[in-house]
Scaffold this motif. Structure first.
Motif, short mmCIF file in Angstrom:
data_model
loop_
_atom_site.label_atom_id
_atom_site.label_comp_id
_atom_site.label_asym_id
_atom_site.label_seq_id
_atom_site.Cartn_x
_atom_site.Cartn_y
_atom_site.Cartn_z
N CYS A 198 42.95 42.14 37.22
CA CYS A 198 42.56 42.65 35.89
C CYS A 198 43.80 43.24 35.22
O CYS A 198 44.54 44.00 35.84
N ASN B 105 45.52 35.35 27.46
CA ASN B 105 44.33 34.53 27.29
C ASN B 105 43.30 34.71 28.39
O ASN B 105 42.20 34.15 28.32
N ARG B 106 43.63 35.42 29.42
CA ARG B 106 42.69 35.71 30.50
C ARG B 106 43.02 37.09 31.05
O ARG B 106 44.15 37.34 31.48
N GLN B 107 42.04 37.97 31.02
CA GLN B 107 42.28 39.35 31.44
C GLN B 107 41.69 39.66 32.81
O GLN B 107 42.09 40.63 33.46
N PHE C 246 40.55 37.50 36.40
CA PHE C 246 40.49 36.20 37.03
C PHE C 246 40.66 36.32 38.55
O PHE C 246 41.06 37.37 39.07
N LYS D 114 31.48 34.87 33.98
CA LYS D 114 32.56 34.26 34.73
C LYS D 114 32.61 34.89 36.12
O LYS D 114 32.68 36.11 36.24
#
Length: 288
Positions: free
Chosen positions: A82, A123-125, A127, A74
């Motif tokens: 983060c 759900n997302r660490q 991005f 990703k």
């Protein structure tokens, strides 16, 4: 962050990391600004978080950072966020991770500052920062990367964050508890509840951790315990695995191995058994 970032935090202003204190009006929001002065030569390194959300700005505008999450790559651009509980996430370096500027936030105020839900990291660490930065992000990045001097770049960040400051309330005790955990190291939830003269109960602690930090107190303490154990293993001391496990609050070495696999996807022996590393008894005796 690359997990080796955390072993340099104790040696601030040393050879590997430079800390810049935030201005007075941002101290409730920002724990500190950090410049990574040493690059990490490994092409792949475990990514981790210690309970303090971070925003990282790569040195150059054209640097695109990427992470590998459960085998899938990703890309998160040149400015990324983060936080939360990271498991089996690795960063992939295209260039040396050097002169990256890291903003380390107090979790209690981070979510309010960017007007996002406290479960944003569930759900997302990792991005792209643009996903939460809001109005003015392109102007901010243009101003940031047009500067070459560190003090000018920090000023751009301070101005941007200052513009987002609002009046909101939160239990000040939470920041005190975070500092207590960081200072004492190995703790249980019971230790926290018993460690204060003011009356605390478990329901209050769990409710406010989840509401303001986006994570349960148990998960927070598990992250801190694993990080301390990892740093002991990485230090290549004369301790064996059982000693390291007990010293960091694990029941035994098997308990540590299971936790290591949970966070990294592999056992300690597999993780550290890579070329160009020197091992001692602490690593060689780790069971598969």
């Amino acid at each position: 962050m690359p997990i080796n970032f955390f072993k340099h935090l104790a040696d601030q202003n040393g050879d590997h990391i430079l800390r810049i204190a935030p201005p007075e009006h941002l101290k409730e929001v920002v724990e500190g600004f950090y410049v990574c002065k040493a690059g990490y030569p490994e092409e792949r390194e475990l990514f981790f978080n210690d309970g303090y959300p971070v925003i990282a700005l790569m040195q150059n505008k054209d640097e695109n950072f990427s992470v590998n999450i459960d085998g899938h790559t990703k890309y998160v651009g040149n400015a990324w966020v983060c936080g939360g509980v990271l498991r089996n996430i690795y960063c992939e370096f295209e260039r040396r991770f050097e002169d990256c500027l890291v903003i380390r936030f107090n979790a209690v105020t981070f979510f309010k500052l960017f007007d996002i839900n406290e479960d944003s990291f569930q759900n997302r660490q990792v991005f792209d920062f643009t996903e939460i930065a809001g109005y003015g992000i392109e102007k901010f990045k243009e101003a940031y990367y047009s500067c070459t001097a560190l003090e000018d770049r920090v000023k751009v960040i301070v101005d941007f964050l200052s513009g987002k400051m609002t009046v909101y309330s939160y239990p000040k005790l939470l920041i005190d508890i975070q500092n207590y955990i960081e200072r004492e190291g190995i703790l249980t939830v019971k230790d926290i509840l018993d460690g204060y003269s003011v009356r605390l109960n478990y329901k209050w602690l769990e409710r406010n951790f989840k509401k303001h930090l986006g994570i349960s107190p148990q998960s927070y303490l598990l992250m801190r315990r694993f990080l301390n154990a990892y740093l002991d293993l990485d230090a290549l001391t004369s301790k064996d695995l059982l000693e390291i496990a007990i010293d960091n609050g694990y029941y035994d070495d098997n308990h540590l191995i299971k936790d290591f696999r949970r966070f990294s996807g592999v056992t300690p022996k597999t993780y550290f058994n890579v070329p160009a590393r020197v091992f001692n008894k602490a690593i060689d005796t780790v069971a598969l």
